[in-house]
Design a protein around this motif. Structure first.
Motif, PDB file in Angstrom:
ATOM      1  N   UNK A 266       0.833  -1.207   0.000  1.00  0.00           N
ATOM      2  CA  UNK A 266       0.000   0.000   0.000  1.00  0.00           C
ATOM      3  C   UNK A 266       0.867   1.256   0.000  1.00  0.00           C
ATOM      4  N   UNK A 267       1.923   1.234   0.810  1.00  0.00           N
ATOM      5  CA  UNK A 267       2.829   2.384   0.866  1.00  0.00           C
ATOM      6  C   UNK A 267       3.564   2.559  -0.461  1.00  0.00           C
ATOM      7  N   UNK A 268       3.912   1.460  -1.106  1.00  0.00           N
ATOM      8  CA  UNK A 268       4.580   1.529  -2.402  1.00  0.00           C
ATOM      9  C   UNK A 268       3.704   2.254  -3.423  1.00  0.00           C
ATOM     10  N   UNK A 269       2.439   1.878  -3.493  1.00  0.00           N
ATOM     11  CA  UNK A 269       1.525   2.518  -4.442  1.00  0.00           C
ATOM     12  C   UNK A 269       1.315   3.990  -4.087  1.00  0.00           C
ATOM     13  N   UNK A 270       1.179   4.251  -2.810  1.00  0.00           N
ATOM     14  CA  UNK A 270       0.919   5.614  -2.334  1.00  0.00           C
ATOM     15  C   UNK A 270       2.107   6.543  -2.628  1.00  0.00           C
ATOM     16  N   UNK A 271       3.307   6.088  -2.325  1.00  0.00           N
ATOM     17  CA  UNK A 271       4.489   6.946  -2.431  1.00  0.00           C
ATOM     18  C   UNK A 271       4.964   7.086  -3.875  1.00  0.00           C
ATOM     19  N   UNK A 272       4.938   5.991  -4.632  1.00  0.00           N
ATOM     20  CA  UNK A 272       5.424   6.053  -6.009  1.00  0.00           C
ATOM     21  C   UNK A 272       4.426   6.707  -6.946  1.00  0.00           C
ATOM     22  N   UNK A 273       3.162   6.726  -6.537  1.00  0.00           N
ATOM     23  CA  UNK A 273       2.127   7.253  -7.419  1.00  0.00           C
ATOM     24  C   UNK A 273       1.747   6.292  -8.524  1.00  0.00           C
ATOM     25  N   UNK A 274       2.159   5.035  -8.389  1.00  0.00           N
ATOM     26  CA  UNK A 274       1.832   4.002  -9.375  1.00  0.00           C
ATOM     27  C   UNK A 274       0.799   3.068  -8.750  1.00  0.00           C
ATOM     28  N   UNK A 275      -0.463   3.200  -9.086  1.00  0.00           N
ATOM     29  CA  UNK A 275      -1.477   2.345  -8.478  1.00  0.00           C
ATOM     30  C   UNK A 275      -1.354   0.908  -8.988  1.00  0.00           C
ATOM     31  N   UNK A 276      -1.506  -0.035  -8.078  1.00  0.00           N
ATOM     32  CA  UNK A 276      -1.480  -1.444  -8.492  1.00  0.00           C
ATOM     33  C   UNK A 276      -2.165  -2.283  -7.422  1.00  0.00           C
ATOM     34  N   UNK A 277      -2.660  -3.417  -7.849  1.00  0.00           N
ATOM     35  CA  UNK A 277      -3.203  -4.416  -6.933  1.00  0.00           C
ATOM     36  C   UNK A 277      -2.298  -5.630  -7.000  1.00  0.00           C
ATOM     37  N   UNK A 278      -1.615  -5.963  -5.926  1.00  0.00           N
ATOM     38  CA  UNK A 278      -0.641  -7.056  -5.984  1.00  0.00           C
ATOM     39  C   UNK A 278      -1.269  -8.386  -6.391  1.00  0.00           C
ATOM     40  N   UNK A 279      -0.524  -9.160  -7.131  1.00  0.00           N
ATOM     41  CA  UNK A 279      -0.900 -10.533  -7.440  1.00  0.00           C
ATOM     42  C   UNK A 279      -0.661 -11.375  -6.187  1.00  0.00           C
ATOM     43  N   UNK A 280      -1.578 -12.244  -5.871  1.00  0.00           N
ATOM     44  CA  UNK A 280      -1.412 -13.129  -4.718  1.00  0.00           C
ATOM     45  C   UNK A 280      -0.875 -14.465  -5.204  1.00  0.00           C
ATOM     46  N   UNK A 281       0.334 -14.778  -4.768  1.00  0.00           N
ATOM     47  CA  UNK A 281       0.950 -16.045  -5.124  1.00  0.00           C
ATOM     48  C   UNK A 281       0.926 -17.004  -3.955  1.00  0.00           C
ATOM     49  N   UNK A 282       1.490 -18.188  -4.127  1.00  0.00           N
ATOM     50  CA  UNK A 282       1.520 -19.167  -3.041  1.00  0.00           C
ATOM     51  C   UNK A 282       2.505 -18.764  -1.945  1.00  0.00           C
TER      52      UNK A 282
END
Length: 326
Positions: A266-282
């Protein structure tokens, strides 16, 4: 007063070098550049390119530069990879530390700060990790760091009654992130922050490894600490050793407040300004739900404090990484 920093061209070591300079101490760097970068070493700092396995090189560097202490950061630090490369891990981390100690004895250098790791604890089942917790490393990397601590302890005991007793302390840190200098950034292909940064720069979606852990948001919780704070603690430890002040055999450099992987994303998207929804892996095998440490002893003795918020950790790391390609 001159301090030899092994691994001083690496991400953490280069920050230690800068912190030593800021404190008015004279750093000398030894690094084989297997994972470090020559341009991480500040201009004017003596740089000896070579391996810590070369005792003669270390002794010569210590004598030539009047070294009075060592901050031993160099090592092979990839826990997961160490399972596939145990012999290499032990060579670099156990034999390497033995050679450093032998070179110190030969050159008459009696103070050492050792960069250890939270990996010595393995997968503890307590809310907060303290220094006296049983050591159950779960990888050759963690085992090699624990053996490194034993080497310091045993050499300290062996030299205690001599004219040159070894004075030492080990700093166990957890997930080191961010940057305190835009010229230095984390280049590891195995650490969360650089993995996410590279994904975002490539226009790809970062992945979370498992979201069914026993935590508030289902992603595992880790102890993230800023590299600037880590470097500062090394310097205070070195100063205390040089001054003959008492130190503990080992200190945790922890935040006492963990962050989940989702919170980091969440902080990565907020600070970089690059919105993304992480892929959920195993899940990754062996990943515990939560590892967080108390830093109370380090706060008492090493002026340890966490000065950065999660957004500042991300921002400083992101700015340093982007500056590298500017």
């Amino acid at each position: 007063m001159s301090w030899l920093v092994t691994g001083g061209a690496g991400y953490i070591g280069a920050h230690v070098v800068r912190a030593l300079q800021d404190a008015g101490l004279d750093p000398v760097v030894v690094d084989d550049l297997s994972s470090g970068h020559a341009d991480f070493v500040p201009e004017g700092v003596p740089f000896v390119q070579g391996t810590i396995l070369d005792r003669d090189l270390l002794v010569a560097a210590m004598r030539e530069h009047g070294v009075t202490g060592v901050i031993h950061v160099a090592g092979f630090k990839y826990a997961g990879v160490s399972v596939q490369r145990p012999l290499h891990t032990y060579e670099q981390n156990v034999e390497g530390t033995r050679v450093v100690l032998q070179a110190m004895a030969d050159a008459g250098v009696t103070s050492i700060v050792f960069s250890s790791s939270a990996a010595v604890y393995g997968t503890p089942d307590v809310p907060l990790v303290t220094e006296d917790l049983p050591k159950r490393p779960a990888s050759p990397y963690g085992e090699s760091k624990l053996i490194g601590e034993w080497l310091l302890r045993d050499q300290g005991v062996a030299t205690a009654a001599s004219d040159a007793p070894l004075r030492h302390t080990s700093l166990r840190y957890f997930n080191v992130v961010g940057s305190a200098d835009p010229a230095v950034y984390d280049t590891s292909p195995h650490n969360l922050f650089p993995i996410v940064f590279e994904k975002l720069l490539a226009g790809e979606t970062p992945q979370i490894n498992g979201d069914d852990y026993d935590t508030e948001d289902g992603t595992n919780v880790r102890d993230y600490v800023h590299v600037g704070d880590i470097a500062a603690a090394h310097v205070v430890a070195a100063q205390r050793l040089a001054a003959g002040e008492s130190v503990e055999p080992a200190y945790n450099l922890g935040s006492q407040n963990g962050l989940s992987v989702k919170e980091i994303m969440d902080a990565m998207a907020r600070v970089t300004g690059i919105p993304f929804t992480p892929v959920i892996g195993p899940r990754r095998p062996g990943d515990p739900d939560r590892i967080v440490a108390t830093g109370e002893l380090a706060a008492r003795d090493l002026a340890w404090q966490n000065r950065y918020t999660v957004d500042e950790m991300v921002r400083t790391g992101w700015e340093a990484r982007r500056a590298a390609t500017a």
